[in-house]
Structures are given as C-alpha cells and as structure tokens.
Scaffold this motif. Structure first.
Motif, PDB file in Angstrom:
ATOM      1  N   UNK A  44      -5.396   8.228  -4.803  1.00 29.60           N
ATOM      2  CA  UNK A  44      -5.463   8.948  -6.073  1.00 29.60           C
ATOM      3  C   UNK A  44      -6.864   8.886  -6.664  1.00 29.60           C
ATOM      4  N   UNK A  45      -7.490   7.710  -6.565  1.00 32.08           N
ATOM      5  CA  UNK A  45      -8.865   7.568  -7.065  1.00 32.08           C
ATOM      6  C   UNK A  45      -9.828   8.430  -6.247  1.00 32.08           C
ATOM      7  N   UNK A  46      -9.665   8.407  -4.908  1.00 33.34           N
ATOM      8  CA  UNK A  46     -10.541   9.212  -4.052  1.00 33.34           C
ATOM      9  C   UNK A  46     -10.326  10.702  -4.291  1.00 33.34           C
ATOM     10  N   UNK A  47      -9.093  11.107  -4.567  1.00 34.57           N
ATOM     11  CA  UNK A  47      -8.808  12.517  -4.831  1.00 34.57           C
ATOM     12  C   UNK A  47      -9.512  12.990  -6.098  1.00 34.57           C
TER      13      UNK A  47
ATOM     14  N   UNK B 144       2.746  -5.832   3.177  1.00 40.21           N
ATOM     15  CA  UNK B 144       2.659  -4.470   3.708  1.00 40.21           C
ATOM     16  C   UNK B 144       3.183  -3.453   2.699  1.00 40.21           C
ATOM     17  N   UNK B 145       4.302  -3.761   2.055  1.00 36.95           N
ATOM     18  CA  UNK B 145       4.851  -2.837   1.053  1.00 36.95           C
ATOM     19  C   UNK B 145       3.897  -2.705  -0.131  1.00 36.95           C
ATOM     20  N   UNK B 146       3.344  -3.837  -0.574  1.00 35.40           N
ATOM     21  CA  UNK B 146       2.389  -3.807  -1.675  1.00 35.40           C
ATOM     22  C   UNK B 146       1.107  -3.076  -1.267  1.00 35.40           C
ATOM     23  N   UNK B 147       0.699  -3.239  -0.014  1.00 37.02           N
ATOM     24  CA  UNK B 147      -0.480  -2.535   0.484  1.00 37.02           C
ATOM     25  C   UNK B 147      -0.292  -1.031   0.504  1.00 37.02           C
ATOM     26  N   UNK B 148       0.939  -0.583   0.833  1.00 32.39           N
ATOM     27  CA  UNK B 148       1.215   0.854   0.800  1.00 32.39           C
ATOM     28  C   UNK B 148       1.101   1.408  -0.615  1.00 32.39           C
ATOM     29  N   UNK B 149       1.530   0.613  -1.612  1.00 33.13           N
ATOM     30  CA  UNK B 149       1.394   1.055  -3.002  1.00 33.13           C
ATOM     31  C   UNK B 149      -0.068   1.104  -3.431  1.00 33.13           C
ATOM     32  N   UNK B 150      -0.833   0.097  -3.020  1.00 32.53           N
ATOM     33  CA  UNK B 150      -2.264   0.094  -3.338  1.00 32.53           C
ATOM     34  C   UNK B 150      -2.991   1.239  -2.626  1.00 32.53           C
TER      35      UNK B 150
END
Length: 454
Positions: free
Chosen positions: A330-333, A318-324
């Motif tokens: 950022x990519x979508x922005x 879950x923590x790693x998923x939040x980072x991803x």
C-alpha cells in the motif's frame, strides 16, 4: 416283587448314609481349618507387631518381601498437572516361620484371611503417590493366603494417581517416562528388603487402551534411598509412553498450515482491494493467535521452548508477515502514484515548451531546408546501425533457459514497484515456508530418536 423293593430301600439308605458321612467330613474339615487358625493366630500365640525372622529363621537377617503386580488399566496421563492414574493388583509375598501348620496330608493347601491386621504386614508405601484409594465394592478387594510352609501372600486392588515429571521440549513428538516407586516407610534395609519376584514381576492387561499415548515398554529396577535415619529399600517400575502424533497432526499442524496458506491469498488480490486484503490478514492473524492460546492453555507454563511453540510461533510470524506485506504494498502503491503524477507534470511542461518552440519556427519565413543525400557514406550512423542489425540476425539462435522462461512469466520490470512486491511475495513466502518445514521435521524427528533414553 418284595425282594425288588427291598433292594431299592437298601440302596436309598446307603446313599443317604454316604451323603451324611461326606457332610460330616466337610464339617470336620472346616473345623480343622478353624482349629489351625486358632492354633497359629490365637490369643497369646502370634504377635502381629513383631516382624518375621530372616532367611532360615535367622534373627538378625532382614525379612525378604517379594513384590509383583498386575496393571489393570491406565485411565489418563495429564500433561498440565504432570500426573497419571493407574489401577493395579498389588501382591507381596514373604515367609513367617510362626505361621507354619499341618496341611492334613496335602488336603489343606492354604488358609485365606480378609483381615490384614491379623498378621504382620510390610510398611510399604508409594513414594510418588498423589492420591489413592482401595476398592470396597461389594467386599474389600483384599485377601491374605497363608501356606503350610509359613509363606504369606498379600493381594489387594488399588487405584493410584502418581506424579510424573515430564520433559516437554519435543512436545508433541515426545516420549515420556513415568515411574511407580514403592519403598519402606519405617524399616531400614537391616530389617526389611523389598525384591522383585523372579520371572515376570510386572504384568500388563492385554489391549491396554490410552487415548493419546501408547505404552511401548516397561522396566523394573531398584531405587534404594539413604536419609539421615538410614537406608530404605525401594522398588520402581519405569513406564515408557509414546505420544500419538496423529491427533496433533489433525488438530494443530494441518489447521495451522491452512491458515498460513490462506494468508497468502492476499498476494493475489488487487492492490486496490484494501478492505478485502486487510480483512483477510487480520482474520487469519486473530485465528492463528486463538489457536496458539488454546494450545498453550492445555500445557503447563514451562521455562523452555517446546517444539509446538516453534511451530506456532513461525506460523504466526508468516501470517503477520503477510499482513505487513500488504502495508508495504500500500505504501509503495501510493509512492508510485506520487511519482506518476510528477512524471505527468514533467511531460506536460516539456510538451508546453515544445509547442512554444514550434510556434517560433513557424513564424520564421527565412527558414531553409537542407536536401538529404540519396547515398549514405560509410561513416554514416544509420549505415552502421543497419550493419549491426544484420550481424545480430546472422548469429545462431541461443538455446532457451528454462529458469529465465519461468521467470519471464512474472514481468517484474514492467510492473510498478507495489506490483513487484506482490509477485516476489508469491514466490518467496511458499519457498521459505517449505524450507522451514524441511528443517523443522528433520530436526525434531531426529531429536526424538536421539533423546530416547530408557
């Protein structure tokens, strides 16, 4: 006066005589104890190398040894080494016909010895022992009592470190069964048989305190073993320990939940706050990894998956998923910015073409303007549109939907794609984590009850 002094002198003399007689009786009684010991254990009268006869003096029957013990303390239960330490008072009792003596009309209840090599002793050993020692402060904590009927009681205080193979699949929601095994080393069951004393063979000290476990119950049983040299008598005590979960709830589960929730704060930060979101994600990920490594350091490297591994693995995911998720945002922005630039260029081109066409129309002096009719025909599009709007206003109002009302608070359609990902993550991550908690606790709590075999 003279007669009074004479009476007191007689009384004092009588008391001295009675005290002297009592001391002589005690001396004579101790002398009789010495004579009894010399009589049954004197040189050439008793051989400690020969085992006692069986029941009723039968030579071919095995010697029966009754065992009982008193558990004084259990100092530690080590999960990593899979062992536990215990201090106990161990007792054995058997009958040796050669040690019968006269009890002097019931005055001599038993004889006490402190040297175990004076009489025959069973060759008992603890089969799952790793370390052990006797207690010799101030004197060796051991005694032997010989009763008039030839019964021998051997008692000793010892401390043992015993092996305890553990199944850690449900750790820390587990129960462990640790055994204490006692067997004969050289005498087979044809010569020596160990039996539990009837009544209460195992006693436990009151208010037994263990730091992370609770002794729920214990069970005595037999565990005779057969080898190439014969069958040997064996006794065992199974101790059922339940792990105290409150310690792990405070030290592991709650901190992991807090780290996962802290990682969700990133979803509520602005998309442009790149340093803040990256620092938050990396910090929570490293903290969670450190927590996981600290948990595994106190446990043996087993080949199966433990309950704590499932918990820490999912929390780390879950923590790693939040980072991803931030990387995706950022990519979508950046993609949204690129699309917005393309749309702006397209609008500029369209505006330029419209301006050019307007200039051409202004220069045309022969342009004529048609008069719009004052009355609309039934087939006119504007009339149809007005009629459709009236029909809509005439329809009864629909009842509000609570789900749609709640979802309307998150305007994903009006937002950019990057913002939409953050909004969806705010809802999805907590829901999935709550579902995981429901499955996790229901699964392992029920398995704890099902797997309890004692």
């Amino acid at each position: 006066m003279c007669s009074g002094h004479y009476i007191w002198a007689i009384f004092f003399f009588a008391s001295l005589c009675s005290a002297s007689l009592a001391n002589n009786a005690k001396i004579n009684f101790r002398e009789k104890e010495k004579k009894v010991l010399d009589q049954i254990l004197g040189a050439g009268k008793y051989d400690a190398r020969i085992r006692p006869s069986g029941i009723n003096g039968t030579e071919n029957a095995p010697t029966l040894v009754y065992v009982n013990m008193f558990l004084r303390s259990i100092s530690k239960i080590d999960d990593y080494k899979m062992e536990y330490s215990v201090q106990l008072t161990f007792r054995e009792q058997w009958t040796d016909e050669r040690l019968k003596f006269d009890d002097i009309q019931g005055r001599l209840k038993y004889l006490t010895l402190t040297e175990a090599n004076r009489v025959w002793m069973p060759d008992l050993f603890f089969s799952n022992e790793k370390e052990g020692h006797f207690h010799n402060i101030i004197m060796p904590n051991v005694y032997i009592r010989i009763f008039p009927n030839g019964s021998v009681l051997y008692s000793i205080r010892i401390s043992l470190t015993l092996a305890c193979p553990m199944n850690l699949k449900l750790y820390p929601l587990d129960r462990q069964i640790c055994s204490l095994r006692m067997a004969s080393y050289g005498w087979t069951t044809n010569d020596l048989v160990f039996l539990w004393k009837e009544g209460d063979p195992v006693q436990v000290v009151k208010n037994l305190h263990l730091p992370r476990f609770t002794l729920e119950k214990f069970l005595t049983d037999y565990c005779n073993s057969k080898t190439n040299t014969g069958e040997y008598s064996c006794l065992k005590v199974d101790l059922l320990f339940k792990r105290e979960f409150s310690y792990y709830l405070i030290q592991i589960y709650i901190p992991c939940c807090m780290l996962v929730i802290v990682s969700w704060v990133s979803f509520w930060l602005d998309q442009g706050a790149v340093p803040a979101r990256v620092s938050l994600g990396v910090t929570t990920l490293l903290t969670m990894a450190t927590q996981t490594s600290g948990i595994n350091a106190s446990l043996p490297p087993v080949s199966y998956t433990k309950a704590i591994d499932v918990w820490t693995g999912v929390c780390l995911t879950f923590v790693f998923g939040a980072l991803l998720e931030f990387a995706l945002v950022n990519y979508a922005s950046r993609s949204d910015i690129h699309k917005e630039n393309l749309k702006k260029k397209r609008r500029d081109l369209e505006q330029a073409s419209l301006d050019a066409a307007s200039d051409l129309l202004d220069t045309d002096s022969n342009a004529t303007f048609a008069m719009k009719p004052l009355v609309r025909h039934p087939g006119d599009p504007l009339a149809l549109e007005k009629l459709r709007q009236c029909e809509v206003h005439m329809q009864p109002p629909k009842r509000p939907n609570c789900c749609k009302t709640w979802l309307s608070k998150f305007p994903t359609r009006q937002c950019s794609r990057s913002k939409r990902i953050d909004v969806i993550s705010r809802i999805t991550f907590p829901l999935v984590f709550a579902l995981f908690n429901l499955v996790y606790w229901s699964t392992y709590l029920f398995r704890e009850e099902e797997d309890e075999t004692f």
